[in-house]
Design a protein around this motif. Structure first.
Motif, PDB file in Angstrom:
ATOM      1  N   GLN A 110       0.900  -0.834   0.366  1.00 29.14           N
ATOM      2  CA  GLN A 110      -0.245  -0.290   0.217  1.00 29.14           C
ATOM      3  C   GLN A 110       1.075   1.532  -0.106  1.00 29.14           C
ATOM      4  O   GLN A 110       0.318   1.770  -0.302  1.00 29.14           O
ATOM      5  CB  GLN A 110      -1.086  -0.494   1.327  1.00 29.14           C
ATOM      6  CG  GLN A 110      -1.780  -0.822   1.041  1.00 29.14           C
ATOM      7  CD  GLN A 110      -2.735  -1.644   2.302  1.00 29.14           C
ATOM      8  OE1 GLN A 110      -1.950  -1.232   3.967  1.00 29.14           O
ATOM      9  NE2 GLN A 110      -4.514  -1.265   2.124  1.00 29.14           N
ATOM     10  N   GLN A 163       1.915   2.084  -3.604  1.00 29.18           N
ATOM     11  CA  GLN A 163       0.837   2.672  -4.166  1.00 29.18           C
ATOM     12  C   GLN A 163       0.565   3.582  -4.262  1.00 29.18           C
ATOM     13  O   GLN A 163       0.003   4.543  -4.750  1.00 29.18           O
ATOM     14  CB  GLN A 163      -0.174   1.101  -3.803  1.00 29.18           C
ATOM     15  CG  GLN A 163      -1.916   1.842  -5.040  1.00 29.18           C
ATOM     16  CD  GLN A 163      -1.159   1.341  -6.520  1.00 29.18           C
ATOM     17  OE1 GLN A 163      -0.854  -0.197  -6.090  1.00 29.18           O
ATOM     18  NE2 GLN A 163      -1.309   1.822  -7.657  1.00 29.18           N
ATOM     19  N   MET A 164       0.751   4.467  -3.041  1.00 29.49           N
ATOM     20  CA  MET A 164       0.743   5.492  -2.874  1.00 29.49           C
ATOM     21  C   MET A 164       1.752   6.218  -3.040  1.00 29.49           C
ATOM     22  O   MET A 164       1.136   7.401  -3.615  1.00 29.49           O
ATOM     23  CB  MET A 164       0.632   5.778  -0.701  1.00 29.49           C
ATOM     24  CG  MET A 164      -0.683   5.714  -0.006  1.00 29.49           C
ATOM     25  SD  MET A 164      -0.831   6.555   1.004  1.00 29.49           S
ATOM     26  CE  MET A 164      -0.883   8.283   0.883  1.00 29.49           C
ATOM     27  N   ASN A 207       0.848   6.491  -6.883  1.00 28.43           N
ATOM     28  CA  ASN A 207      -0.257   7.003  -7.630  1.00 28.43           C
ATOM     29  C   ASN A 207       0.209   8.544  -7.521  1.00 28.43           C
ATOM     30  O   ASN A 207      -0.284   9.322  -7.793  1.00 28.43           O
ATOM     31  CB  ASN A 207      -1.816   6.575  -6.594  1.00 28.43           C
ATOM     32  CG  ASN A 207      -2.019   5.571  -7.080  1.00 28.43           C
ATOM     33  OD1 ASN A 207      -1.445   4.621  -7.956  1.00 28.43           O
ATOM     34  ND2 ASN A 207      -3.369   5.071  -5.636  1.00 28.43           N
ATOM     35  N   LYS A 245       0.152  10.931  -4.667  1.00 24.62           N
ATOM     36  CA  LYS A 245       0.281  10.849  -3.406  1.00 24.62           C
ATOM     37  C   LYS A 245       1.066  10.936  -2.022  1.00 24.62           C
ATOM     38  O   LYS A 245       0.783  11.937  -1.175  1.00 24.62           O
ATOM     39  CB  LYS A 245      -0.642  10.355  -3.279  1.00 24.62           C
ATOM     40  CG  LYS A 245      -1.936   9.956  -4.047  1.00 24.62           C
ATOM     41  CD  LYS A 245      -3.348   8.962  -3.195  1.00 24.62           C
ATOM     42  CE  LYS A 245      -4.739   9.221  -4.483  1.00 24.62           C
ATOM     43  NZ  LYS A 245      -6.472   8.159  -4.266  1.00 24.62           N
ATOM     44  N   ASN A 292       4.425  -1.686 -12.983  1.00 20.99           N
ATOM     45  CA  ASN A 292       3.311  -0.856 -12.800  1.00 20.99           C
ATOM     46  C   ASN A 292       3.034   0.331 -12.023  1.00 20.99           C
ATOM     47  O   ASN A 292       2.129   0.919 -12.017  1.00 20.99           O
ATOM     48  CB  ASN A 292       2.764  -1.572 -11.111  1.00 20.99           C
ATOM     49  CG  ASN A 292       2.620  -3.618 -11.119  1.00 20.99           C
ATOM     50  OD1 ASN A 292       1.771  -3.153 -11.981  1.00 20.99           O
ATOM     51  ND2 ASN A 292       2.756  -3.728 -10.479  1.00 20.99           N
ATOM     52  N   CYS A 293       4.083   1.057 -11.856  1.00 21.74           N
ATOM     53  CA  CYS A 293       4.322   2.946 -11.553  1.00 21.74           C
ATOM     54  C   CYS A 293       3.801   3.890 -13.612  1.00 21.74           C
ATOM     55  O   CYS A 293       4.521   3.127 -13.892  1.00 21.74           O
ATOM     56  CB  CYS A 293       6.098   3.376 -11.269  1.00 21.74           C
ATOM     57  SG  CYS A 293       6.120   4.888 -10.552  1.00 21.74           S
TER      58      CYS A 293
END
Length: 436
Positions: free
Chosen positions: A265, A268-269, A272, A274, A291-292
């Motif tokens: 997680q 993922q932040m 994204n 964020k 995935n980035c």
């Protein structure tokens, strides 16, 4: 994957006297019979991780080429594996092959759980010499090698240059005070300055404190802790390293749910957009490259954790080492040992080194010839890490009791529920009672 979720047939490497014909590291062997042999294995080869994507195809190829050996494999998460291995060891139920963490090696050897691998390594010097220098150090006890490293892990700072530029920051901070100083500017953008997922407890200790501690204490203090030669966790220099992390947290650097999200997680932040900064390990590189989004990946750079003023460590150093390795049960039979040896050669030879480096995973073995890294983050990290000195990771070497207290205490430190002095005393008490 489940305890019996992955059974495949391998071919018989040997039978009768188990004569094994080797043409080189990981080469196909000559079978002398058709009797099946069952090998049990416990690992963390779960889907999605770089090391899994590099290792698993080689294992599957080996399985396809050897249809008379049955592999009973259980794969669990990295976070759960240490507990699983220790539980099985306590019940004398270890599988034939299993992952071992460096900090466990001494106790497992003392309790007669491990098979010394010197003879099988010395019998094939081409295989042995393909391991990189120094990777056996966490698994060598009394000059005997008890496990085969396959992955070298490093940690560093990954940062979004575009977000930093929007905050008026043209280069990554070189000092801890400078790092704390940019936190308000990043918060003003509406992003998390530094995202950290410490739900599994090890992240703050392994990824941050092992480096931050060395920045302040230097090498000699840590070696004294390792040697039980006088250094204490209550010494001012170690307390100062805890204080530095506490200061960063108090400045609002981390996400409020720091102890509620995990490493996936956390990544993922960052991916994204964020979060401006994430402090992570080389194991994240393959995930970033796969995935980035390009708009984040292309503006991501790496940096060493900043220096703390007055510290004794090397500001260019990053943590590194083989934290986990593949061990063999002391109960292994001669018949199974021949099979396992051949299988491990296929798993840890140059083919694995080549596959892993293409996935952005730093390995304990040398790759094949002329390997070109084409993935963006992997290539950047390779350039960043080249020639840097490595310092130890705490949980690769310190006792599990000390690490448990440190990891739990760091969760509290990050949210202001314990002072640096109080946490240092807790760790020292455990060190004196059970950690030496």
């Amino acid at each position: 994957m489940g305890k019996h979720g992955w059974r495949r047939a391998l071919s018989m490497v040997c039978a009768g006297a188990m004569a094994v014909s080797m043409a080189g590291c990981g080469q196909k062997t000559t079978a002398k019979g058709e009797e099946k042999v069952e090998i049990s294995m416990l690992d963390f080869f779960i889907p999605g991780e770089g090391v899994t994507k590099a290792m698993k195809p080689l294992m599957e190829q080996y399985l396809a080429e050897h249809p008379n050996i049955v592999l009973d494999e259980e794969s669990v998460s990295n976070a759960d594996l240490a507990t699983k291995v220790q539980t099985l060891a306590a019940g004398d139920e270890l599988p034939d092959v299993f992952m071992l963490k460096g900090q466990m090696a001494q106790a497992f050897v003392e309790n007669g759980k491990l098979y010394a691998l010197n003879d099988v390594l010395d019998a094939d010097t081409e295989w042995k010499d393909n391991f990189k220098e120094g990777v056996f150090s966490n698994f060598t006890i009394n000059e005997k090698i008890y496990a085969l490293p396959f992955q070298v892990t490093n940690t560093c700072v990954f940062y979004n240059t575009e977000l930093l530029a929007q905050a008026g920051i043209t280069e990554f901070p070189k000092t801890w005070d400078e790092l704390i100083g940019i936190i308000p500017d990043l918060k003003a953008l509406g992003v998390t300055p530094i995202v950290l997922g410490n739900k599994e407890k090890w992240n703050a200790e392994s990824v941050i404190m092992s480096t931050l501690g060395n920045r302040v204490t230097g090498d000699d203090w840590y070696q004294s802790i390792r040697d039980n030669s006088g250094a204490k966790f209550t010494d001012p220099e170690f307390v100062a390293s805890l204080q530095a992390l506490s200061d960063l947290a108090e400045a609002g650097a981390f996400n409020e749910d720091v102890n509620s999200i995990d490493g996936a997680q956390q990544r993922q932040m960052y991916m994204n957009g964020k979060a401006a900064i994430t402090i992570d390990g080389s194991w994240a590189i393959a995930n970033f490259d796969e995935n980035c989004p390009d708009e984040v990946k292309n503006v991501t750079e790496m940096a060493a954790l900043p220096m703390v003023e007055g510290g004794k460590g090397d500001p260019e150093a990053i943590t590194g080492g083989a934290g986990w390795a593949i061990a063999v049960s002391a109960k292994i039979t001669p018949e199974k040992l021949a099979v396992v040896t051949d299988m491990l050669k296929a798993m840890t030879g140059p083919a694995y080194g080549t596959a892993a480096i293409k996935e952005g995973t730093l390995t304990a073995v040398k790759p094949g010839e002329n390997v070109e890294i084409t993935s963006t983050i992997a290539a950047k990290f390779d350039q960043f890490a080249e020639g840097r000195p490595f310092i130890p990771v705490y949980d690769h070497q310190l006792s599990s009791g000390v690490i448990d207290v440190m990891q739990g205490g760091l969760q509290e430190l990050l949210i202001g529920r314990v002072t640096p002095e109080e946490l240092a005393q807790r760790i020292q008490t455990e060190y004196e009672n059970n950690g030496k």
